[in-house]
Enzyme design. Structure first.
Site, mmCIF file in Angstrom:
data_model
loop_
_atom_site.group_PDB
_atom_site.id
_atom_site.type_symbol
_atom_site.label_atom_id
_atom_site.label_comp_id
_atom_site.label_asym_id
_atom_site.label_seq_id
_atom_site.Cartn_x
_atom_site.Cartn_y
_atom_site.Cartn_z
ATOM 1 N N LYS A 11 10.199 7.871 -54.640
ATOM 2 C CA LYS A 11 11.548 7.099 -54.640
ATOM 3 C C LYS A 11 11.269 5.712 -55.275
ATOM 4 O O LYS A 11 12.155 5.382 -55.855
ATOM 5 C CB LYS A 11 11.810 6.847 -52.964
ATOM 6 C CG LYS A 11 10.929 6.004 -52.383
ATOM 7 C CD LYS A 11 11.741 5.730 -50.715
ATOM 8 C CE LYS A 11 10.602 5.067 -50.084
ATOM 9 N NZ LYS A 11 9.776 3.867 -50.302
ATOM 10 N N ARG A 34 15.270 2.310 -42.639
ATOM 11 C CA ARG A 34 14.252 3.045 -42.332
ATOM 12 C C ARG A 34 14.453 3.450 -40.742
ATOM 13 O O ARG A 34 13.895 4.342 -40.277
ATOM 14 C CB ARG A 34 12.838 2.746 -42.369
ATOM 15 C CG ARG A 34 12.311 3.110 -43.824
ATOM 16 C CD ARG A 34 10.969 2.442 -43.716
ATOM 17 N NE ARG A 34 9.865 3.409 -44.555
ATOM 18 C CZ ARG A 34 9.202 2.802 -45.893
ATOM 19 N NH1 ARG A 34 10.255 1.868 -46.413
ATOM 20 N NH2 ARG A 34 8.490 3.333 -46.441
ATOM 21 N N ARG A 60 -2.481 8.071 -56.196
ATOM 22 C CA ARG A 60 -1.768 6.856 -56.574
ATOM 23 C C ARG A 60 -2.249 5.672 -56.468
ATOM 24 O O ARG A 60 -3.122 5.207 -55.909
ATOM 25 C CB ARG A 60 -0.544 6.939 -55.560
ATOM 26 C CG ARG A 60 0.276 5.452 -55.807
ATOM 27 C CD ARG A 60 1.628 5.533 -55.216
ATOM 28 N NE ARG A 60 1.858 5.526 -53.650
ATOM 29 C CZ ARG A 60 2.610 5.610 -52.919
ATOM 30 N NH1 ARG A 60 4.105 6.158 -53.314
ATOM 31 N NH2 ARG A 60 2.711 5.646 -51.609
ATOM 32 N N ARG A 72 -3.373 1.345 -52.745
ATOM 33 C CA ARG A 72 -2.785 0.667 -51.867
ATOM 34 C C ARG A 72 -3.523 1.097 -50.300
ATOM 35 O O ARG A 72 -3.941 2.275 -50.181
ATOM 36 C CB ARG A 72 -1.468 1.252 -51.317
ATOM 37 C CG ARG A 72 -0.496 0.732 -52.181
ATOM 38 C CD ARG A 72 0.910 1.527 -52.366
ATOM 39 N NE ARG A 72 1.496 1.550 -50.907
ATOM 40 C CZ ARG A 72 2.643 1.909 -50.720
ATOM 41 N NH1 ARG A 72 3.515 2.241 -51.879
ATOM 42 N NH2 ARG A 72 3.168 2.508 -49.427
ATOM 43 N N ARG A 75 2.559 8.092 -41.683
ATOM 44 C CA ARG A 75 3.617 7.578 -42.463
ATOM 45 C C ARG A 75 4.607 8.751 -42.566
ATOM 46 O O ARG A 75 5.860 8.409 -42.435
ATOM 47 C CB ARG A 75 3.325 7.040 -43.675
ATOM 48 C CG ARG A 75 2.799 5.793 -43.559
ATOM 49 C CD ARG A 75 2.151 5.047 -44.699
ATOM 50 N NE ARG A 75 2.932 5.140 -46.142
ATOM 51 C CZ ARG A 75 2.550 5.138 -47.284
ATOM 52 N NH1 ARG A 75 1.217 5.650 -47.633
ATOM 53 N NH2 ARG A 75 3.624 4.990 -48.131
HETATM 54 P P1 AMP Z 1 6.929 1.627 -49.075
HETATM 55 O O1 AMP Z 1 6.475 1.046 -50.278
HETATM 56 O O2 AMP Z 1 8.537 1.731 -49.097
HETATM 57 O O3 AMP Z 1 6.383 3.240 -48.691
HETATM 58 O O4 AMP Z 1 6.603 0.685 -47.622
HETATM 59 C C1 AMP Z 1 5.239 0.637 -47.192
HETATM 60 C C2 AMP Z 1 5.201 0.194 -45.987
HETATM 61 O O5 AMP Z 1 6.150 -1.154 -45.715
HETATM 62 C C3 AMP Z 1 6.074 1.046 -44.900
HETATM 63 O O6 AMP Z 1 4.893 1.994 -44.368
HETATM 64 C C4 AMP Z 1 6.063 0.145 -43.882
HETATM 65 O O7 AMP Z 1 4.637 -0.172 -42.976
HETATM 66 C C5 AMP Z 1 6.872 -1.191 -44.464
HETATM 67 N N1 AMP Z 1 8.174 -1.112 -44.660
HETATM 68 C C6 AMP Z 1 8.654 -1.076 -45.771
HETATM 69 N N2 AMP Z 1 10.119 -1.100 -45.532
HETATM 70 C C7 AMP Z 1 10.098 -1.027 -44.378
HETATM 71 C C8 AMP Z 1 11.339 -0.945 -43.519
HETATM 72 N N3 AMP Z 1 12.637 -0.805 -43.770
HETATM 73 N N4 AMP Z 1 11.297 -0.771 -41.994
HETATM 74 C C9 AMP Z 1 9.779 -0.854 -41.542
HETATM 75 N N5 AMP Z 1 8.757 -1.244 -42.165
HETATM 76 C C10 AMP Z 1 8.965 -0.922 -43.734
#
Ligand code: AMP
Length: 216
Positions: free
Chosen positions: A16, A90, A129, A162, A173
């Site tokens: 995404k 989310r 990744r 990461r 996750r």
């Molecule tokens: P992502 O890069 O979108 O996969 O986000 C990485 C991490 O950031 C997630 O696994 C959550 O720990 C945190 N995170 C990002 N966006 C949100 C959100 N909208 N609500 C809660 N945690 C978030």
């Protein structure tokens, strides 16, 4: 006239973030990634970053009140180009709060894009990744021209994994996505609006083309 307002969602490793960057470029939209904003906050050791770091490393969601503060700030800096929101909302409370915020600003969501990927593909993809420590570009090690050690093809900085991309954390996750984020999809389905679901198992360029076609 302002540009479109799009939400993009999908499980970890669905691509995404990659697709959001491409769509933002093609449609001239601002790309807002809550994951990127949080990682920046963690790196800069801001108050938000210090509070969020532990949840992120464990593969859990950062609490809603912190996320709402962040999104309020980001939306407050709207530049009228329109945006693609990557990684938010989310949870249902986040979706409801976003609707209230947008309503008071007279903005509607034009599209919700959902990318679906098989769990087996996700684990493989996320483990391979790598992210540029400098410009934040994202790569898969299998397709890096000079290999991982050559650094970022765009800016030459070292590539890093990461901290939440280890197998156990990925699976956590994924479960968090199923339990807390999938109900958000129903929320938007019920509210109408154009829902775009794409299969994210295939080729990156084909997926981008499919999304762009569906958005037109
Ligand atoms: P992502 O890069 O979108 O996969 O986000 C990485 C991490 O950031 C997630 O696994 C959550 O720990 C945190 N995170 C990002 N966006 C949100 C959100 N909208 N609500 C809660 N945690 C978030």
């Amino acid at each position: 006239m302002t540009g479109k307002h799009i939400i993009i969602t999908g499980p970890p490793g669905s691509g995404k973030g990659t697709q959001a960057v491409r769509i933002a470029e093609r449609l001239g939209l601002r790309h807002m990634s809550t994951g990127d904003l949080l990682r920046e906050a963690v790196a800069a050791k801001t108050e938000l970053g210090l509070k969020a770091a532990d949840y992120m490393t464990r593969g859990l969601l950062v609490p809603d009140d912190l996320m709402l503060g962040l999104i309020r700030e980001e939306l407050g800096a709207d530049d009228g180009r329109g945006w693609i929101l990557d990684g938010f909302p989310r949870t249902l409370p986040q979706a409801e709060a976003l609707s209230d915020l947008l309503e008071s600003n007279g903005i509607g969501i034009d599209n919700v894009v959902q990318i679906d990927v098989d769990p087996g593909v996700i684990v493989k993809r996320v483990e391979g990744r790598r992210v540029c420590g400098e410009c934040r570009a994202v790569y898969g090690i299998a397709t890096l021209p000079g290999g991982e050690k050559a650094g970022c093809p765009k800016c030459g900085a070292p590539l890093i994994k990461r901290s939440d991309d280890e197998e156990e954390t990925i699976l956590r996750r994924f479960n968090v996505y199923r339990e807390q984020t999938e109900p958000v999809l129903d929320y938007y389905r019920k509210r109408g609006g154009k829902f775009v679901a794409v299969n994210g198992n295939g080729d990156i360029d084909d997926i981008t083309a499919e999304i762009i076609r569906a958005l037109k």
